[in-house]
Scaffold this motif. Structure first.
Motif, mmCIF file in Angstrom:
data_model
loop_
_atom_site.group_PDB
_atom_site.id
_atom_site.type_symbol
_atom_site.label_atom_id
_atom_site.label_comp_id
_atom_site.label_asym_id
_atom_site.label_seq_id
_atom_site.Cartn_x
_atom_site.Cartn_y
_atom_site.Cartn_z
ATOM 1 N N VAL A 147 94.087 54.739 10.514
ATOM 2 C CA VAL A 147 93.420 54.304 9.288
ATOM 3 C C VAL A 147 94.202 53.184 8.594
ATOM 4 O O VAL A 147 94.073 52.988 7.389
ATOM 5 N N ASP A 148 94.977 52.435 9.364
ATOM 6 C CA ASP A 148 95.785 51.369 8.775
ATOM 7 C C ASP A 148 94.943 50.300 8.094
ATOM 8 O O ASP A 148 95.419 49.587 7.214
ATOM 9 N N TRP A 149 93.678 50.185 8.440
ATOM 10 C CA TRP A 149 92.767 49.238 7.819
ATOM 11 C C TRP A 149 92.530 49.549 6.339
ATOM 12 O O TRP A 149 92.092 48.675 5.587
ATOM 13 N N LEU A 150 92.853 50.765 5.904
ATOM 14 C CA LEU A 150 92.720 51.111 4.484
ATOM 15 C C LEU A 150 93.658 50.278 3.614
ATOM 16 O O LEU A 150 93.391 50.064 2.430
ATOM 17 N N ALA A 151 94.746 49.800 4.202
ATOM 18 C CA ALA A 151 95.716 48.989 3.456
ATOM 19 C C ALA A 151 95.089 47.705 2.918
ATOM 20 O O ALA A 151 95.604 47.125 1.952
ATOM 21 N N SER A 152 93.979 47.272 3.497
ATOM 22 C CA SER A 152 93.339 46.031 3.042
ATOM 23 C C SER A 152 92.837 46.120 1.606
ATOM 24 O O SER A 152 92.613 45.098 0.968
ATOM 25 N N VAL A 153 92.678 47.342 1.083
ATOM 26 C CA VAL A 153 92.224 47.502 -0.311
ATOM 27 C C VAL A 153 93.272 48.193 -1.187
ATOM 28 O O VAL A 153 93.001 48.536 -2.327
ATOM 29 N N ALA A 154 94.471 48.387 -0.635
ATOM 30 C CA ALA A 154 95.538 49.016 -1.412
ATOM 31 C C ALA A 154 95.912 48.110 -2.586
ATOM 32 O O ALA A 154 96.074 46.901 -2.429
ATOM 33 N N ASP A 155 96.009 48.718 -3.762
ATOM 34 C CA ASP A 155 96.332 47.970 -4.976
ATOM 35 C C ASP A 155 97.100 48.915 -5.887
ATOM 36 O O ASP A 155 96.566 49.945 -6.298
ATOM 37 N N GLU A 156 98.326 48.562 -6.216
ATOM 38 C CA GLU A 156 99.151 49.449 -7.043
ATOM 39 C C GLU A 156 98.578 49.640 -8.442
ATOM 40 O O GLU A 156 98.929 50.579 -9.138
ATOM 41 N N ASN A 157 97.659 48.767 -8.853
ATOM 42 C CA ASN A 157 97.049 48.881 -10.182
ATOM 43 C C ASN A 157 95.689 49.558 -10.164
ATOM 44 O O ASN A 157 95.046 49.679 -11.206
ATOM 45 N N GLU A 158 95.221 49.974 -8.984
ATOM 46 C CA GLU A 158 93.891 50.573 -8.874
ATOM 47 C C GLU A 158 93.923 51.734 -7.899
ATOM 48 O O GLU A 158 94.300 51.571 -6.745
ATOM 49 N N ASP A 159 93.539 52.927 -8.375
ATOM 50 C CA ASP A 159 93.502 54.081 -7.469
ATOM 51 C C ASP A 159 92.075 54.503 -7.136
ATOM 52 O O ASP A 159 91.862 55.521 -6.496
ATOM 53 N N TYR A 160 91.091 53.724 -7.576
ATOM 54 C CA TYR A 160 89.685 53.965 -7.257
ATOM 55 C C TYR A 160 89.203 55.342 -7.710
ATOM 56 O O TYR A 160 88.323 55.942 -7.103
ATOM 57 N N GLY A 161 89.798 55.861 -8.776
ATOM 58 C CA GLY A 161 89.396 57.153 -9.318
ATOM 59 C C GLY A 161 90.031 58.348 -8.632
ATOM 60 O O GLY A 161 89.697 59.494 -8.933
ATOM 61 N N TYR A 162 90.963 58.087 -7.713
ATOM 62 C CA TYR A 162 91.556 59.174 -6.932
ATOM 63 C C TYR A 162 92.268 60.206 -7.810
ATOM 64 O O TYR A 162 92.070 61.410 -7.627
ATOM 65 N N GLU A 163 93.119 59.765 -8.730
ATOM 66 C CA GLU A 163 93.897 60.716 -9.531
ATOM 67 C C GLU A 163 92.986 61.640 -10.338
ATOM 68 O O GLU A 163 93.193 62.849 -10.372
ATOM 69 N N THR A 164 91.966 61.072 -10.948
ATOM 70 C CA THR A 164 91.013 61.889 -11.714
ATOM 71 C C THR A 164 90.315 62.875 -10.795
ATOM 72 O O THR A 164 90.172 64.055 -11.127
#
Length: 175
Positions: free
Chosen positions: A22-39
């Motif tokens: 799943v290394d392709w997921l890194a293309s959207v990695a952003d330290e300022n955006e968790d895409y709602g994951y934490e919530t």
């Protein structure tokens, strides 16, 4: 109790490449955006995953699900279990009865495809939250494996992000 399939997928509908990467997921990695994951993560009581997904997570290094109970569906009795992880060899309905006894309200169905199929065939998935990553893999492990079940879904939300990721949410329509 709600069972939520929360997953990232390529735009062409794969959750991993043919090697399970799943290394392709890194293309959207952003330290300022968790895409709602934490919530989302803070709102679930427990996680359920298949053994292939579990073993893949172990390969990634530090256990990412500290503080949450995790059940892994596996027939492998000698499966090495991380702290807080239980092995389950039964069917989904049996595990869900156990969760009801524990008063769990929201369960994250982490993956993978075979496990999702077993939950879908018993009509147990209540919500789908899919984050589509703007990448085409061409082939790989499908987001939705073939099943002998039909689920009608109600659109809830679509959210777009500057990375190109689009997150959609659907709830199962109960007849």
């Amino acid at each position: 109790m709600e069972i939520v399939y929360y997953v990232a997928a390529s735009l062409d509908g794969y959750i991993a490449d043919l090697q399970g990467k799943v290394d392709w997921l890194a293309s959207v990695a952003d330290e300022n955006e968790d895409y709602g994951y934490e919530t989302f993560y803070n709102g679930v009581d427990a996680l359920v995953m298949g053994s292939k997904t579990y073993l893949k997570v172990l390969e990634l290094g530090a256990w990412p699900y500290q503080g949450k109970p995790v059940w892994v569906f596996s027939r492998q009795e000698d499966l090495k279990l991380a702290p807080g992880v239980e092995r389950c060899a039964g069917d989904p309905s049996t595990l869900l009865a156990h969760f009801r006894a524990l008063d769990y309200k929201r369960i994250w169905l982490v993956g993978g495809g075979e496990l999702l199929a077993s939950f879908q065939e018993e009509d147990l998935v209540d919500e789908y939250i899919i984050s589509y990553v703007p990448v085409l893999l061409g082939r790989g492990i499908p987001l939705f494996p073939p099943v002998d079940a039909c689920a009608r879904l109600d659109f809830q939300l679509a959210e777009t992000f500057s990375s190109g990721l689009v997150q959609v949410r659907y709830k199962r329509i109960c007849d």
